[in-house]
Design an enzyme around this catalytic site. Structure first.
Site, PDB file in Angstrom:
ATOM      1  N   TYR A 294      37.687   6.157 -37.642  1.00 44.34           N
ATOM      2  CA  TYR A 294      36.306   5.671 -37.729  1.00 44.34           C
ATOM      3  C   TYR A 294      36.242   4.189 -37.349  1.00 44.34           C
ATOM      4  O   TYR A 294      35.489   3.801 -36.450  1.00 44.34           O
ATOM      5  CB  TYR A 294      35.802   5.878 -39.163  1.00 44.34           C
ATOM      6  CG  TYR A 294      34.350   5.529 -39.377  1.00 44.34           C
ATOM      7  CD1 TYR A 294      33.330   6.332 -38.869  1.00 44.34           C
ATOM      8  CD2 TYR A 294      33.989   4.403 -40.108  1.00 44.34           C
ATOM      9  CE1 TYR A 294      31.987   6.018 -39.086  1.00 44.34           C
ATOM     10  CE2 TYR A 294      32.652   4.086 -40.336  1.00 44.34           C
ATOM     11  CZ  TYR A 294      31.660   4.897 -39.823  1.00 44.34           C
ATOM     12  OH  TYR A 294      30.338   4.579 -40.049  1.00 44.34           O
TER      13      TYR A 294
ATOM     14  N   PRO B  39      38.359  -0.637 -48.735  1.00 40.49           N
ATOM     15  CA  PRO B  39      38.084  -2.077 -48.773  1.00 40.49           C
ATOM     16  C   PRO B  39      37.743  -2.547 -50.184  1.00 40.49           C
ATOM     17  O   PRO B  39      37.037  -1.864 -50.918  1.00 40.49           O
ATOM     18  CB  PRO B  39      36.880  -2.235 -47.829  1.00 40.49           C
ATOM     19  CG  PRO B  39      36.975  -1.075 -46.901  1.00 40.49           C
ATOM     20  CD  PRO B  39      37.512   0.046 -47.748  1.00 40.49           C
TER      21      PRO B  39
ATOM     22  N   ARG C 244      32.752  -6.000 -50.099  1.00 41.62           N
ATOM     23  CA  ARG C 244      31.902  -5.913 -48.903  1.00 41.62           C
ATOM     24  C   ARG C 244      30.500  -6.424 -49.232  1.00 41.62           C
ATOM     25  O   ARG C 244      29.871  -5.949 -50.171  1.00 41.62           O
ATOM     26  CB  ARG C 244      31.834  -4.471 -48.410  1.00 41.62           C
ATOM     27  CG  ARG C 244      31.136  -4.345 -47.086  1.00 41.62           C
ATOM     28  CD  ARG C 244      31.067  -2.926 -46.635  1.00 41.62           C
ATOM     29  NE  ARG C 244      32.344  -2.399 -46.198  1.00 41.62           N
ATOM     30  CZ  ARG C 244      32.614  -1.098 -46.160  1.00 41.62           C
ATOM     31  NH1 ARG C 244      31.723  -0.221 -46.554  1.00 41.62           N
ATOM     32  NH2 ARG C 244      33.787  -0.687 -45.744  1.00 41.62           N
TER      33      ARG C 244
HETATM   34  P1  NAD Z   1      25.334  11.430 -40.818  1.00 37.93           P
HETATM   35  O1  NAD Z   1      26.675  12.044 -40.887  1.00 37.93           O
HETATM   36  O2  NAD Z   1      24.300  11.878 -41.790  1.00 37.93           O
HETATM   37  O3  NAD Z   1      24.716  11.552 -39.364  1.00 37.93           O
HETATM   38  C1  NAD Z   1      25.499  11.520 -38.195  1.00 37.93           C
HETATM   39  C2  NAD Z   1      24.927  12.562 -37.243  1.00 37.93           C
HETATM   40  O4  NAD Z   1      25.714  12.542 -36.028  1.00 37.93           O
HETATM   41  C3  NAD Z   1      25.006  13.984 -37.803  1.00 37.93           C
HETATM   42  O5  NAD Z   1      23.767  14.631 -37.635  1.00 37.93           O
HETATM   43  C4  NAD Z   1      26.093  14.618 -36.962  1.00 37.93           C
HETATM   44  O6  NAD Z   1      25.933  16.017 -36.834  1.00 37.93           O
HETATM   45  C5  NAD Z   1      25.958  13.890 -35.652  1.00 37.93           C
HETATM   46  N1  NAD Z   1      27.169  13.942 -34.813  1.00 37.93           N
HETATM   47  C6  NAD Z   1      28.455  13.738 -35.205  1.00 37.93           C
HETATM   48  N2  NAD Z   1      29.286  13.877 -34.156  1.00 37.93           N
HETATM   49  C7  NAD Z   1      28.512  14.168 -33.078  1.00 37.93           C
HETATM   50  C8  NAD Z   1      28.771  14.456 -31.714  1.00 37.93           C
HETATM   51  N3  NAD Z   1      30.026  14.446 -31.228  1.00 37.93           N
HETATM   52  N4  NAD Z   1      27.739  14.735 -30.890  1.00 37.93           N
HETATM   53  C9  NAD Z   1      26.463  14.761 -31.361  1.00 37.93           C
HETATM   54  N5  NAD Z   1      26.149  14.518 -32.651  1.00 37.93           N
HETATM   55  C10 NAD Z   1      27.156  14.220 -33.488  1.00 37.93           C
HETATM   56  O7  NAD Z   1      25.544   9.834 -40.976  1.00 37.93           O
HETATM   57  P2  NAD Z   1      24.482   8.653 -41.120  1.00 37.93           P
HETATM   58  O8  NAD Z   1      24.678   8.017 -42.425  1.00 37.93           O
HETATM   59  O9  NAD Z   1      23.141   9.114 -40.725  1.00 37.93           O
HETATM   60  O10 NAD Z   1      25.034   7.630 -40.021  1.00 37.93           O
HETATM   61  C11 NAD Z   1      24.435   7.492 -38.747  1.00 37.93           C
HETATM   62  C12 NAD Z   1      25.151   6.398 -37.966  1.00 37.93           C
HETATM   63  O11 NAD Z   1      25.088   5.158 -38.672  1.00 37.93           O
HETATM   64  C13 NAD Z   1      26.634   6.696 -37.727  1.00 37.93           C
HETATM   65  O12 NAD Z   1      26.979   6.286 -36.426  1.00 37.93           O
HETATM   66  C14 NAD Z   1      27.334   5.822 -38.744  1.00 37.93           C
HETATM   67  O13 NAD Z   1      28.616   5.454 -38.319  1.00 37.93           O
HETATM   68  C15 NAD Z   1      26.390   4.641 -38.854  1.00 37.93           C
HETATM   69  N6  NAD Z   1      26.517   3.985 -40.162  1.00 37.93           N
HETATM   70  C16 NAD Z   1      25.987   4.557 -41.277  1.00 37.93           C
HETATM   71  C17 NAD Z   1      26.154   3.920 -42.510  1.00 37.93           C
HETATM   72  C18 NAD Z   1      25.566   4.488 -43.772  1.00 37.93           C
HETATM   73  O14 NAD Z   1      25.777   3.923 -44.845  1.00 37.93           O
HETATM   74  N7  NAD Z   1      24.801   5.552 -43.742  1.00 37.93           N
HETATM   75  C19 NAD Z   1      26.880   2.722 -42.595  1.00 37.93           C
HETATM   76  C20 NAD Z   1      27.436   2.208 -41.427  1.00 37.93           C
HETATM   77  C21 NAD Z   1      27.244   2.835 -40.219  1.00 37.93           C
HETATM   78  N1  UDP Z   2      33.858   5.817 -54.567  1.00 35.57           N
HETATM   79  C1  UDP Z   2      34.018   6.088 -55.921  1.00 35.57           C
HETATM   80  N2  UDP Z   2      33.737   7.349 -56.363  1.00 35.57           N
HETATM   81  C2  UDP Z   2      33.283   8.339 -55.548  1.00 35.57           C
HETATM   82  C3  UDP Z   2      33.107   8.050 -54.170  1.00 35.57           C
HETATM   83  C4  UDP Z   2      33.419   6.773 -53.725  1.00 35.57           C
HETATM   84  O1  UDP Z   2      34.410   5.213 -56.720  1.00 35.57           O
HETATM   85  O2  UDP Z   2      33.036   9.453 -56.040  1.00 35.57           O
HETATM   86  C5  UDP Z   2      34.146   4.436 -54.100  1.00 35.57           C
HETATM   87  C6  UDP Z   2      35.026   4.360 -52.868  1.00 35.57           C
HETATM   88  O3  UDP Z   2      36.387   4.348 -53.250  1.00 35.57           O
HETATM   89  C7  UDP Z   2      34.576   3.040 -52.269  1.00 35.57           C
HETATM   90  C8  UDP Z   2      33.100   2.958 -52.632  1.00 35.57           C
HETATM   91  O4  UDP Z   2      32.909   3.867 -53.701  1.00 35.57           O
HETATM   92  O5  UDP Z   2      35.253   1.969 -52.879  1.00 35.57           O
HETATM   93  C9  UDP Z   2      32.166   3.330 -51.480  1.00 35.57           C
HETATM   94  O6  UDP Z   2      32.578   4.586 -50.974  1.00 35.57           O
HETATM   95  P1  UDP Z   2      31.787   5.360 -49.830  1.00 35.57           P
HETATM   96  O7  UDP Z   2      32.639   6.513 -49.426  1.00 35.57           O
HETATM   97  O8  UDP Z   2      30.401   5.635 -50.266  1.00 35.57           O
HETATM   98  O9  UDP Z   2      31.651   4.308 -48.645  1.00 35.57           O
HETATM   99  P2  UDP Z   2      32.700   3.334 -47.899  1.00 35.57           P
HETATM  100  O10 UDP Z   2      34.016   3.341 -48.591  1.00 35.57           O
HETATM  101  O11 UDP Z   2      32.760   3.863 -46.520  1.00 35.57           O
HETATM  102  O12 UDP Z   2      32.042   2.013 -48.014  1.00 35.57           O
END
Ligand code: NAD
Ligand code: UDP
Ligand code: UDP
Length: 325
Positions: A148, A277, A280
């Protein structure tokens, strides 16, 4: 309609953030083409949009070329929760890297503007706190999160090389943890896990000692930020952090959710995942200055709305199937 209608592609449009973005763009009068392979979502998650006259849904994997006509591209396709992106890590890297190449190729052919949904994960386990865009990060290239983190870092490289080499109009945003209605109840992210556990009266699973911190942004604020970035002047390429600087430990989050739900759940600890991490928090000075953006929904208010959403969802199990794995 106050703004000219555009044709807009949203990749990953069936996902959590994508579905909210599609709604906003439709409400503004645009034509929306949602591209998704439903890796971490389902078609039924968009059921309320399927009949909309300006909405089109195309099942497609962005690792394959895509030939459509569009004015703007929001590239969100990529599983975002650790459980989902580690399920098929090779596909995760392909989605970020091949997906970026294809969407950049599409933008290049059409002269379209393109926005990349990057992530705070590009900072890895950050040694600089809060994170500023100038910080290059501390990322393990070979660990379980690397598919990722490094995929997203490589996508940023591609965006800036297409910008320098082909003068593409690019917009790169680094999204910090975002939560809200329509998160998947079982995708393993911390906010959805804790809320579902609290509502069910199950143990709340804090990983490690719970002293690690995150900063959570409510979904409507984040979507507003994405949209402002796309509308910004062409010389604003980013990367720009988007997130809510309200930082808390995972133990504090667990306790807040227990209080807001009025739950009898107990906090239990589980092993800390590899390379999790420790801290953040976004520095959002750039987003404030360049986009006039800052989050408006405090965590208690956003969590209350999210709890209401999951409460309704759990009371209607048939809805649960509408939101993915
Ligand atoms: P999500 O998993 O709900 O949505 C991602 C979507 O992308 C899904 O509908 C999935 O089916 C689609 N997808 C995955 N692989 C694909 C492919 N090869 N071709 C076409 N579609 C594909 O996640 P989200 O939370 O909605 O995140 C959306 C974007 O924002 C992502 O790129 C993610 O990395 C980024 N992002 C989200 C967060 C967050 O906290 N939600 C934080 C940082 C970055
Ligand atoms: N985490 C936790 N319990 C859970 C799921 C996640 O304590 O049931 C912690 C995880 O280890 C991380 C933080 O919550 O430190 C955020 O996790 P998440 O997977 O939501 O996002 P990311 O690590 O990608 O920021
Ligand atoms: N591409 C696409 N749709 C388009 C144009 C290109 O999916 O409308 C893909 C195409 O498969 C190509 C990639 O984008 O491999 C990169 O395109 P670019 O023009 O940058 O490179 P080239 O075609 O020279 O490899």
């Amino acid at each position: 309609m106050t703004i000219a209608s555009k044709r807009i592609v949203v990749t990953g449009g069936a996902g959590f953030l994508g579905s909210h973005l599609c709604e906003l763009l439709l409400a503004q009068g645009h034509e929306v083409l949602c591209i998704d392979n439903f890796f971490s979502s389902t078609r039924r998650g968009l059921a309320h949009l399927l009949e909309h006259p300006r909405f089109e849904l195309q099942r497609h994997d962005v690792t394959w070329p895509l030939y459509v006509e569009t004015d703007e591209i929001y590239n969100l396709a990529c599983p975002a929760s650790p459980v989902h992106y580690q399920h098929d890590p090779v596909q995760t890297t392909k989605t970020s890297v091949h997906g970026a190449i294809n969407m950049l190729g599409l933008a290049k052919r059409l002269g379209a503007k393109i926005l990349q949904a990057s992530t705070s994960e590009v900072y890895g386990d950050p040694a600089v706190h809060p994170q500023v865009e100038e910080y290059w990060g501390n990322v393990n290239p070979i660990g379980p999160r690397s598919c990722y983190d490094e995929g997203k870092r490589c996508a940023e490289t591609l965006f800036f090389d297409y910008h320098r080499q082909h003068q593409l109009r690019i917009k790169v945003v680094r999204i910090f943890n975002t939560y809200g209605p329509r998160m998947h109840p079982n995708d393993g992210r911390v906010v959805s896990n804790f809320i579902v556990q609290a509502l069910r009266g199950d143990d709340i699973t804090v990983f490690g000692d719970g002293a690690q911190t995150r900063s959570f942004c409510y979904v409507s604020d984040l979507i507003d930020g994405l949209h402002r970035m796309m509308q910004s002047a062409d010389d604003i390429t980013g990367p720009i952090n988007l997130g809510n600087p309200e930082e808390c430990t995972m133990r504090e989050l667990a306790e807040l959710i227990i209080t807001l739900v009025g739950s009898t759940s107990k906090v239990v600890t589980r092993p800390l995942p590899i390379d999790d991490p420790r801290q953040r928090r976004p520095d959002i000075s750039k987003a404030r200055a360049l986009l006039g953006w800052s989050p408006s929904i405090p965590m208690r208010e956003g969590l209350a709305k999210t709890i209401d959403y999951f409460d309704t969802l759990l009371a209607n199990p048939s809805m649960a199937g509408a939101i993915g794995r």
